[in-house]
Design an enzyme around this catalytic site. Structure first.
Site, PDB file in Angstrom:
ATOM      1  N   CYS C  22      42.978  32.718 -31.296  1.00 15.43           N
ATOM      2  CA  CYS C  22      41.693  33.402 -31.361  1.00 15.43           C
ATOM      3  C   CYS C  22      41.447  34.213 -32.617  1.00 15.43           C
ATOM      4  CB  CYS C  22      41.596  34.396 -30.208  1.00 15.43           C
ATOM      5  SG  CYS C  22      41.963  33.719 -28.625  1.00 15.43           S
ATOM      6  N   GLY C  48      40.483  29.375 -34.714  1.00 14.68           N
ATOM      7  CA  GLY C  48      40.136  28.684 -33.474  1.00 14.68           C
ATOM      8  C   GLY C  48      38.815  27.961 -33.632  1.00 14.68           C
ATOM      9  N   ASN C 123      42.603  38.382 -28.718  1.00 18.44           N
ATOM     10  CA  ASN C 123      43.476  37.475 -29.445  1.00 18.44           C
ATOM     11  C   ASN C 123      44.907  37.820 -29.081  1.00 18.44           C
ATOM     12  OD1 ASN C 123      44.763  35.823 -31.312  1.00 18.44           O
ATOM     13  ND2 ASN C 123      44.608  37.337 -32.948  1.00 18.44           N
ATOM     14  N   GLY C 124      45.640  36.820 -28.581  1.00 17.01           N
ATOM     15  CA  GLY C 124      47.030  37.094 -28.219  1.00 17.01           C
ATOM     16  C   GLY C 124      47.348  36.541 -26.854  1.00 17.01           C
ATOM     17  N   TYR C 268      51.163  30.778 -42.137  1.00 14.95           N
ATOM     18  CA  TYR C 268      50.232  29.712 -41.843  1.00 14.95           C
ATOM     19  C   TYR C 268      48.846  30.145 -41.368  1.00 14.95           C
ATOM     20  CZ  TYR C 268      48.387  25.542 -39.482  1.00 14.95           C
ATOM     21  OH  TYR C 268      47.603  24.511 -39.069  1.00 14.95           O
TER      22      TYR C 268
END
Lengths: 497, 497, 497, 497
Positions: C22, C48, C123-124, C268
């Site tokens: 996310c 995402g 997010n997570g 990344y």
């Protein structure tokens, strides 16, 4: 036959019925031309539910919108109408007679000629369409559709006359068959009916502006005045003048022959509130029921129509016979899309998706079941069974038109001759046994003629087109005489667009 | 100029770039003809992202699918490929040069001729297309698209030759301009390149079956072998024989003239991994950067490419100058559909939707910004500002091609001449001020020629098509000499279908 | 690893890569709240691409829009933004970690509480999410999504505190794992980061209005100012006052622990132009390449990046080694939808749909191939083969991060452990043989730590979250310790809506 | 009132009619559970055309599909049915009573409980729905829909009983109002009808498997056998046993009160072929027409029904009065989507989009116009005008139910009281003048009671729910007594999903 009293659910579940190909509508000189055309097509929706198209012209440019589906699904919303500005418009609603239902076949068709653009919309079928198409292709024409109508467009494009209306007349003189056709150019609205007058076409007027359309119901919806039927073989050319006035020219380019309107317009196609050939369709159908009651009376408890097509005749039958009229079959109008090709498990439930028996008025009763016509008989079979399952003690089938023996080539989609009920059985008794009724009777051809025109059929000069009942085709059938194999070449390109 | 290193997000945010019209691909005799064509078109997607079409033939029938959008959005899924059976196929991917993006303009175009069906796909533009179209319409042809390519189809349909390949040759002898064209019939795959060879076209082979396509990258994606470039003015006719073998005939129907490939294929259009005219495009672009560094050196800290188009030249500039190459601009590849016409509040954020400055490598640095070309300069203006906002102490713009002064008529969509940066400013200094750079330099025409072909431009016999830089058009421009007004007649029909 | 330099085509062709779940963005008090949120999400699109949602509040009502696909495919067009009025907004863009990609899982999630509405975006991943969900269901909660985030919503709804911010704090104190979370109520925008600070979250400001978002690139796109990183364990509560001013409260409800940011954000996930934990991501990646060149030098002719992820490290490797940097692999950004599940015949063409070798710079060369990471190795295998097919004399694979041995439970979608390349081979030599390279080297964990933070890893107090390389998980893993079987219960309802 | 004889075109053009909210169908133990449910919903389509949903269970997992539009537009195609495997299914078709027509409101609703999944579908309305919702939210529940039905789901989820059926009973004991409700779990199909029996619910059987549905027409379509009406206040729990047999338990958890079925089911909602409360609906409606002819005779030439709703009463009126029944109004069933919000220029054509006068049977005639009911009177006004425009010499309006004075709170969507015709005029004469008829008469309440149940209304113990006519509400109205303001809080989140 199922479905014709003023409407039909969007998709049919079976093909045991006849289909008209088209309805047309055009208007010249009105600021709401496209809106009025959309409404007119909506009123003509029973003549074709597969697709509809409109072309308009605003003094600068032609505009076109074509859509699969109902008029009321796409047109008349502000966004679509905004794409069709102008004061001239013609429109077309169609039922596909072939398996191919591509947008490129949706009318009106348009061509940019040296003398300016022209659009045409057409109800009917040419009996020399394939023959002409072969000649055109040999001569370098590129056909983009598989529609008969495109042939006329090429004939117009290739005509050596200067004016677009002369070219139009030049073109229709080369085609044979049944047609009611509209054309529009930058200044003209042109209407033409075939020499025999097989398909209907009427003229109306709104705010002094001329309208041409397939049936009077398309005039009624917009409050337009009915002027007259377009005569067989007549071409009417209306032109808007620089001062906004409209001139009208009437010509008859071909040798006169007596009019023979298609009887099936009365039996099934036309809307009951339309006036076709000067006759109210509902009243004609009631007459058929009255004559049927006289020709084929039966001792029974209730008269039940097969809705909606059989309803007017059933009312006539009930009034004549004194047997009470009752709604013994209820129709579900919400058929929707996915029932078109139902799965096997659903197919087993058959005709009930669209109709159900109203058990309370049927149980223990002797039922007269009245339908407008029988094509293959597969639906009648199911309806009779449904009535029996609901507890009827007797089921007497009465059909308000004669037996159908012959295919049509003038714009009605008929099954091959050997699929017709009348050709599959040696006599009435066998048919009756097949559909499972206790008795079966069809209206006689004379009974039908009397219901429509007041007098019996004159075999030497029949008043109507009636070949499906009699085999008496009103024109020669050029394409049928040629090689069938050419037909196949025309669909070499499979496409979804 | 923005966007060319092997790809471009589906939609452009501004029109400050040039657009190629098309990529073509065809294969004969392979059982996976349509699949291979879809893959080939995917590799050619950079030549046009608006729409793509494929026609196939399976020995019985032609099939066609046309779709708006990317090849990878529609083709190559089993359902679509199942609609394109057969062993012959040609395909086309396009960028619309006009506002009209209707499906009916999507190629390949198809016609049913007396001798059987034919489909054609075309990259390029005719300089006498409108003139021919006017003659055809006067002669009764009905044009269904606004595409140049349809003219060829009508010429083929009307040709008096018997065989489809003779008719094809007859037709292309009548057109002028730049084109690489593929045609397919029931047995043949035909490739043709214009007499000057403006647009590229190559021949390859897979499993012994011939392939023609715009660039070698479409061969690489399917593991096909490169055979050779199609020569300027050459027509190659491959035909599948009854025994399955394939014959190849090569003809040159027109008088030979020297080849002049379009320089913009090297500057911007072709994919960097393609070999065009025997030269690897990436290496040519690196050479442009090397020559640019020699012609226009600058004392700076970092070389930053405008991605993706400027990247190879920036690598060359960095290697030649010894200044480090750094990714100072990050590109967002996920642009999507709704950013096409952003609202005013979004438009204010301008070029940043697609690019953002990588502040850490720019702040306090003297930046050499390398781009492949400048068209209007509106994007350069924003990019330079973005680099300054990120803290660059100096911004030196270096452009790896000469200034553009003249529009193209051979298949590249260029803005009107007076919109070009080079025509809006009296000198380089004024341009530099407009885009807001500290210095500005363009590669010289000789520098470009040397980067591509190894030697300077010979004004008497230029090796390449280069009119956008020089005004030296390689053909006459018949339509441009005629009346502009005719152009308008061709779009009289507005349609969404 | 494929794909991370500022972007990724909409759909991936293979699953040989890691996926972040996310990106989040929120703003308070700005009249263009939803527009700015859409732009911020566009900049975070690399985190995402599956779906995106926005919730706004205009003083009267909450509004929400959720769509599958790219931000730029749906949001920011006037019609959609018109449905999101107001001055508070939060948004979310997501990658699905499960097979279920239903709209009901798209965030932000919303609940109407007694104290008014609340929306959250996250997010997570929680390491006790399933455990909590089981307890909630046992206590009568109805879960509508399969998303972890809904658990927080229920904890808020059931909290006994009065104010929404107290309830929010009450809820996050019950969850464990890695999260950066935003919440909005009718007056507040709340940001929270997990106690260890695994996922990133920054604070910015535009026109004096507070913004919270996953990365700084979402500030840059709208010209907002970066204020600071949200600290691990911190909750920041901004509230709009009746006079329009905005108050800010900062609390740390949990016991302090040292921050350990996820190393994969550097390797990344994060965009190269973002500043994460005070460090420019591009520069960190270049450092990885520099350290890699020091640790694993090789005698070669060209350094070729695996685009786009390997590009910064390749630039660093080239600068350190003096070997020229060249674009030996060209990436096709136009991948489209139907290539997601290519047919077998297309699958055979493998990785070439997205990449192709640039033969001219590879042929006959000794190539150093630089990638950011290797997960399963299946893509590396194909890339190496492609480089060999293009004529490389030697291929030396250099990976700018250590070998991956362990799955993640904090929001990164990793394959099962036994699918990881490092777990499938007993030593480096075996891996090298599998992918077909002449040599293979990974950056050491210390090399990576030095590239990011300047010093080697301290095993007693590692500065970063690095369990995928080391097995050292920064939290307990409660759900993993429970019964796996409960997982299945959560997807009992299959749905497309 | 317009539209009820077995169907209604998909969209209504005006809101001058009442709408039922829902139809329900469920089956247990049949291998074609979802297919049969789709067919049953198709037969119940007249009870709601906006959206339909089905939940099934196959022994492993629950499945759900929800779609806007007709059952026949989406369900029953193989692809959709394939997503609904299993042997238990319940389905729901709905008309939205609010402006919000989001998918999340489409039933059945589903929850994953500790004891397993449960789905519920509901026809009717709770008179304490808002009150319960407020309590639930205060207690930490998160409501995802704005549907009344969700309240029941939360009550089930929070119930302290162990078995799902005990929880269901626990929940419905807390709700008040009118409802027919179905629930399904992994093994059970549960049916419940409110204590007064306002909404209908019947039990049937196919192949020995139990079915529950709103009307008997849903049994007829699949050839199922009618077993009995579910009694008021009854809960029937069918459970499939491990050996495949099905047990049935009947309980009456609440104090018995006399049944009072909603009269409007007879007047308008139910399909004419259904048997409701042991009475055939068509026959009841004919009785209303017979009683109307007795109460309000008129000297006239034709009896014309307002189709389709007024047709059975018109048949009764004609039979009783001896005046001929004629189809004087033709209905267009092809209404389509875009006519929903017609442009102003189209709106001017008013009711004619759906109906047109059949001039030939009206012109010069004294017409008795029979409709089932009048709500606002705006449609009657247009219909009377249309009949006059078609040339009727007199128009006598006869309404087969009493005047409507009071709104409904049990699942019928009625306009606010002051919009009702009966409340806008001081006497019958004023109403008559408003609609423009020569005379106007309504059936008396006793006439209606006699038509339905055989005897006049007993004011002390009325046999039916009739508050819209009499003001005698059969239950208390808790939500209405509370503060209206709470209503608004429930739609704080605007959404399209």
């Amino acid at each position: 036959m199922i479905d014709s009293l003023g409407g039909e659910a969007p998709f049919s579940l079976d093909d045991d019925s006849l289909h008209e190909e088209c309805g047309v509508f055009g208007i010249l000189g009105h600021p709401d031309a496209a809106t009025l055309t959309a409404l007119g097509l909506h009123a003509l929706q029973h003549r074709g539910q597969e697709a509809a198209g409109i072309v308009s012209y605003d003094g600068q440019q032609f505009y076109t919108e074509k859509r699969m589906g109902l008029v009321g699904d796409h047109y008349t919303d502000p966004a679509t109408l905004a794409k069709l500005p102008g004061y001239i418009a013609i429109g077309h609603t169609r039922y596909s007679t072939t398996g191919e239902v591509a947008l490129r076949n949706v009318q009106p068709l348009f061509a940019e000629l040296e003398v300016g653009g022209i659009a045409i919309a057409h109800n009917g079928n040419f009996t020399n369409g394939l023959t002409l198409r072969r000649q055109l292709i040999a001569d370098g024409a590129i056909c983009q559709s598989t529609s008969d109508t495109e042939v006329v467009l090429h004939l117009i494009a290739r005509s050596r006359f200067t004016s677009s209306s002369d070219r139009f007349v030049d073109a229709i003189k080369q085609v044979e068959g049944g047609y009611s056709m509209l054309a529009m150019t930058r200044t003209k609205l042109i209407a033409a009916r075939d020499p025999i007058g097989i398909r209907p076409l009427v003229m109306g007027e709104l705010d002094g502006k001329p309208i041409f359309c397939s049936e009077t119901c398309a005039l009624d919806i917009i409050g337009a005045k009915f002027i007259r039927d377009i005569e067989n073989g007549e071409v009417v050319i209306c032109e808007i003048q620089p001062d906004g006035s409209i001139s009208t020219e009437v010509i008859k380019p071909q040798n006169p022959t007596p009019e023979r309107l298609c009887l099936f317009e009365y039996v099934y196609f036309a809307r009951p509130d339309s006036v076709v050939g000067g006759r109210n369709v509902y009243s004609v159908r009631k007459n058929m029921g009255i004559n049927l009651a006289k020709e084929a009376p039966v001792d029974a408890d209730v008269v039940v129509p097969v809705p909606d097509g059989g309803t007017p005749a059933a009312i006539g039958y009930a009034q004549e016979s004194g047997i009470p009229f009752e709604l013994g079959i209820i129709r579900n109008h919400y058929v929707g899309r996915t029932f078109i090709e139902p799965t096997q498990s659903i197919r087993a439930f058959g005709v009930k998706l669209k109709h159900s028996a109203n058990r309370a008025v049927i149980q223990g009763k002797r039922v007269v079941l009245v339908d407008d016509s029988i094509v293959r008989g597969t639906t009648s079979l199911k309806i009779v069974q449904m009535i029996r399952d609901a507890g009827a003690s007797e089921v007497h089938m009465r059909v308000a038109s004669p037996m159908i023996y012959h295919p049509d080539f003038y714009g009605i989609d008929t099954p091959e001759a050997d699929k017709l009920l009348a050709n599959q059985h040696k006599d009435l008794e066998s048919m009756c046994r097949y559909i499972g009724a206790d008795s079966l009777a069809f209206l006689s051809i004379d009974g039908l003629y009397r219901a429509v025109g007041g007098k019996a059929r004159d075999p030497k000069a029949p008043e109507f087109t009636d070949h499906y009942f009699t085999g008496d085709y009103p024109t020669r059938l050029l394409d049928q005489e040629g090689q069938k194999s050419n037909v196949h070449n025309l669909s070499l390109l499979a496409s979804n667009g």
